[in-house]
Design a protein around this motif. Structure first.
Motif, PDB file in Angstrom:
ATOM      1  N   UNK A   1     -16.911   2.334 -18.935  1.00 13.90           N
ATOM      2  CA  UNK A   1     -17.944   3.374 -18.981  1.00 13.90           C
ATOM      3  C   UNK A   1     -18.868   3.238 -17.767  1.00 13.90           C
ATOM      4  N   UNK A   2     -19.243   2.029 -17.442  1.00 13.56           N
ATOM      5  CA  UNK A   2     -20.097   1.804 -16.273  1.00 13.56           C
ATOM      6  C   UNK A   2     -19.407   2.236 -14.989  1.00 13.56           C
TER       7      UNK A   2
ATOM      8  N   UNK B   1     -18.670   8.827 -11.183  1.00 11.61           N
ATOM      9  CA  UNK B   1     -19.196  10.181 -11.382  1.00 11.61           C
ATOM     10  C   UNK B   1     -20.476  10.379 -10.570  1.00 11.61           C
ATOM     11  N   UNK B   2     -21.367   9.379 -10.598  1.00  7.40           N
ATOM     12  CA  UNK B   2     -22.597   9.487  -9.841  1.00  7.40           C
ATOM     13  C   UNK B   2     -22.333   9.468  -8.345  1.00  7.40           C
TER      14      UNK B   2
ATOM     15  N   UNK C   1     -23.246  12.505  -5.933  1.00  7.39           N
ATOM     16  CA  UNK C   1     -24.176  12.308  -4.831  1.00  7.39           C
ATOM     17  C   UNK C   1     -23.598  12.732  -3.510  1.00  7.39           C
ATOM     18  N   UNK C   2     -22.320  12.333  -3.281  1.00  3.08           N
ATOM     19  CA  UNK C   2     -21.706  12.690  -2.017  1.00  3.08           C
ATOM     20  C   UNK C   2     -21.191  14.135  -2.012  1.00  3.08           C
ATOM     21  N   UNK C   3     -20.903  14.710  -3.155  1.00  3.59           N
ATOM     22  CA  UNK C   3     -20.460  16.070  -3.217  1.00  3.59           C
ATOM     23  C   UNK C   3     -21.622  17.026  -2.932  1.00  3.59           C
TER      24      UNK C   3
END
Length: 119
Positions: free
Chosen positions: A103-104, A110-111, A115-117
């Protein structure tokens, strides 16, 4: 020099009856046997009392040993309870750690993508 004579070899006549009874008591053969029997009985009683006292002392020592063992048992049970908690915690960590890591990792990916997207 004039020495008074007495009928008995002692001058205290008022003790004569007591002395005569005591003399008769100790010179009688039956009394001697009774005294010997009494002494044997006293010796038996003394040995029984000595045995009883030794039994009481041994019982006290056994009670001290039981008290020490119960104290050690209480201390060991506290250690056992602490170890059981530690093992339970370790089991939970081993059970859920892979899920938490996944999960981490998913949240990080995902983060990171977000952020880069957005940039």
């Amino acid at each position: 020099m004039n020495v008074d004579s007495v009928a008995r070899p002692y001058a205290f006549i008022k003790f004569d009856t007591f002395i005569q009874k005591t003399k008769k008591l100790y010179s009688d053969q039956r009394t001697q046997r009774n005294l010997e029997k009494l002494n044997e009985d006293l010796h038996d009683i003394q040995s029984i009392m000595t045995r009883n006292i030794n039994d009481v002392l041994e019982q006290g020592e056994r009670l001290d040993r039981v008290e020490n063992m119960s104290g050690n048992l209480a201390m060991e049970s506290k250690k056992y309870a602490k170890k059981a908690k530690d093992l339970s915690r370790q089991a939970l960590i081993q059970k859920y750690m892979p899920v938490i890591v996944l999960v981490g990792l998913f949240i990080c990916v995902y983060g990171f993508r977000r952020f880069f997207a957005a940039a």
